[in-house]
Every structure is written in structure tokens, then in C-alpha cells.
Motif scaffolding. Structure first.
Motif, short mmCIF file in Angstrom:
data_model
loop_
_atom_site.label_atom_id
_atom_site.label_comp_id
_atom_site.label_asym_id
_atom_site.label_seq_id
_atom_site.Cartn_x
_atom_site.Cartn_y
_atom_site.Cartn_z
N UNK A 105 90.95 -50.48 -11.68
CA UNK A 105 89.70 -49.75 -11.49
C UNK A 105 89.27 -49.04 -12.77
N UNK A 106 90.23 -48.54 -13.53
CA UNK A 106 89.89 -47.86 -14.78
C UNK A 106 89.77 -48.78 -15.97
N UNK A 107 90.03 -50.09 -15.78
CA UNK A 107 89.96 -51.04 -16.89
C UNK A 107 88.66 -51.82 -16.95
N UNK A 108 87.96 -51.92 -15.82
CA UNK A 108 86.74 -52.72 -15.81
C UNK A 108 85.64 -52.17 -16.71
N UNK A 200 79.15 -47.59 -16.18
CA UNK A 200 79.01 -46.17 -15.84
C UNK A 200 79.27 -45.94 -14.36
N UNK A 201 78.78 -46.84 -13.50
CA UNK A 201 79.02 -46.71 -12.06
C UNK A 201 80.50 -46.84 -11.72
N UNK A 207 86.80 -42.08 -11.13
CA UNK A 207 87.14 -40.66 -11.24
C UNK A 207 87.12 -39.98 -9.87
N UNK A 208 86.11 -40.28 -9.08
CA UNK A 208 86.00 -39.65 -7.76
C UNK A 208 87.15 -40.09 -6.85
N UNK A 213 92.15 -39.25 -3.80
CA UNK A 213 93.46 -39.81 -3.45
C UNK A 213 94.59 -38.85 -3.81
N UNK A 214 94.44 -38.10 -4.90
CA UNK A 214 95.46 -37.12 -5.26
C UNK A 214 95.55 -36.01 -4.22
#
Length: 284
Positions: A105-108, A200-201, A207-208, A213-214
Motif C-alpha cells: 500500500x505504501x509502495x504504489x 496522492x489518493x 496513512x489513514x 489499524x494501529x
């Protein structure tokens, strides 16, 4: 010798008539993939046959049942252990899928930035995608390497992109690949703008989700602990002779089976309460 030649003649006649006796079944090209196939694709194991997973489920259930029977001699507990062992491969696939989704998710957004840079540098769209085999994050390079080989062998971007989408098995990857396919088919000068907005989306969504999840991770931990603890105690009690006799009685069997149903329902409820909705693969 007569029997041998007779058998050979019979086999030959059977093989000659086999196309009419057992006609080949044509595969439906447009048939939707099964849920197990989709799970394998999402877990990054698109080359694994669904039958292999079914064999693993049967083997896991048989192994768990054998261990439970040898340890307790209680058939109700053996049945529960067989069901649990059969579900282990599927649970592992789902956990792998979630882990891959969270990692990717953070790599795309970085992949979108690399595509934008390649297109701005004057590379063609197929060449920009193929260049990700060397410049993409390490965990994503293997599917793009396969795409580069497919493109070099066939020269057809659309079919290679479809196989790339199946190999990645990710909702964000579906959106990126479909955007590239549309840009390839209809052309246009807004590809960089679209990819920048998509990046950007995806960043904002990642991040959200990470923050939520944390905060909700305790729900999953409480569900696992609440389900596992009673069954560990029950297994320890059933290893004793008097415990095995008690749980082997009709009342003990009803207690085990009822407890299994209640535990499964409570676990699913707790997981559903603490689970965020995952994006669907609209183009998968």
C-alpha cells in the motif's frame, strides 16, 4: 501370447474411439475465477493451482485429527481439530494477502512517480512499465520482470498488462494497470496528471488506514486470545484419563461441539467489528 495381442488390440480400439467416447471439454474463457483463485492471486501465489490448496487443507485436517486422537481419544475434540487443521492453509493465505496489501500500500505511490518520471523522460508507455523491473521496489520487481519478458516475447501490451494485473493481485495495481491500458488505447496527454492524482489518493488512504489499524489492533489480539485460551485448557484436561472419559460422554460431546460453534461465531464477530473494509478489485 494371444492374450497379449488381444489386449493390445483392445487398447488400440479404445484409444481410437476415445475422442467420441470422452470428448474434451472446452474451457470457458470468460468464466469468472473462483474465490480460491482470487485468494491465491491476492496472496501473490497466482501460479499455485487451487487443487494444491485443497490437498493442503485435507492433509492439515488429517494431521490435526491424528494428533488430537492420539493425545485425547475424544472423537468430538478430534473432529474440531480436523476442521481447525483444514482451515489453517486458508487462514495462512488470508494472512499473507493482508500482509502483502499492507506492505504494498505504501509502495504504489512510488511506482506512480517512477512511471511519471519515465514518461516525462520520453520513454514509451510499454517501455516505462517494463523499466519498473529494475527501478521498482524490490518486493514488486518479480511481476514487472515477468511483464517485461511477456512483452518482449509477444509485443502485445494489452495481454501482457492483463497477466501483470493477475500476478500483482492488488486493487491499487488494478487501477494503475487499467489507467495505463486506457492511455495506451485512446492516447492523451493527461497520463502524468492522472497518475499524480492517483498517487496522492493512495498515500492519503495508506496513512489513514495505518493510523486506524494501529488503534484497533487490540481487537484482533483480544479475539485470538479469547478463542484460543479455552481450547488450550480443554486440550490439557482431555489428556488426563478422567477428562477424556468426561468429554467422551454425550454431555461432553455436546459441550465441545457447542463451544466450537460459539467460539467460531464470537471470533468472526470480533474480527468483523475490528476490520476495515478493504478496497475491492473492480477490474480483477
Amino acid at each position: 501370447m494371444t492374450l497379449v495381442w488381444g489386449a493390445v488390440l483392445g487398447i488400440g480400439l479404445l484409444l481410437a474411439l476415445s475422442p467420441w467416447l470422452w470428448p474434451a471439454r472446452e474451457k470457458q474463457a470468460d468464466a469468472p475465477p473462483s474465490r480460491l483463485s482470487r485468494l491465491l492471486e491476492s496472496a501473490g501465489l497466482s501460479r499455485v493451482a487451487p487443487g494444491t490448496v485443497l490437498v493442503a487443507c485435507v492433509a492439515g485436517g488429517a494431521l490435526a485429527a491424528a494428533v488430537a486422537w492420539l493425545a485425547t481419544q475424544v472423537w468430538a475434540l478430534t473432529l474440531v481439530a480436523a476442521v481447525g487443521g483444514a482451515a489453517v492453509p486458508l487462514a495462512w493465505l488470508r494472512a499473507r494477502r493482508l500482509r502483502l496489501l499492507r506492505t504494498r500500500r505504501g509502495l504504489w505511490p512510488d511506482v506512480c512517480d517512477l512511471l511519471i518520471a519515465s514518461v516525462r523522460a520520453g520513454m514509451s508507455l510499454p517501455g516505462a512499465v517494463a523499466s519498473l523491473a529494475d527501478s521498482a521496489p524490490t518486493s514488486l520487481r518479480a511481476p514487472f520482470e515477468q511483464f517485461a519478458r511477456d512483452l518482449a516475447a509477444s509485443g502485445h501490451f494489452d495481454s501482457s498488462a492483463q497477466r501483470l494485473k493477475a500476478a500483482l493481485g492488488d486493487p491499487v495495481a488494478d487501477r494503475i494497470v487499467e489507467t495505463l491500458r486506457m492511455a495506451r488505447q485512446v492516447g492523451g496527454t493527461e497520463l502524468s496528471t492522472v497518475l499524480r492524482a492517483l498517487a496522492a489518493s493512495v498515500r492519503a488512504d495508506a496513512l489513514l488506514r495505518a493510523e486506524v489499524e494501529a488503534r484497533q489492533s487490540w481487537v484482533r489480539g483480544a479475539a485470538v486470545l479469547g478463542v484460543a485460551a479455552p481450547w488450550v485448557i480443554l486440550a490439557l484436561l482431555a489428556t488426563r484419563p478422567e477428562g477424556a472419559r468426561a468429554y467422551g460422554s454425550p454431555e461432553g460431546v455436546a459441550l465441545i461441539l457447542g463451544g466450537a460453534i460459539v467460539s467460531f461465531g464470537a471470533y468472526r464477530l470480533m474480527i468483523r467489528v475490528g476490520r476495515l473494509p478493504e478496497p475491492r478489485r473492480w477490474f480483477g
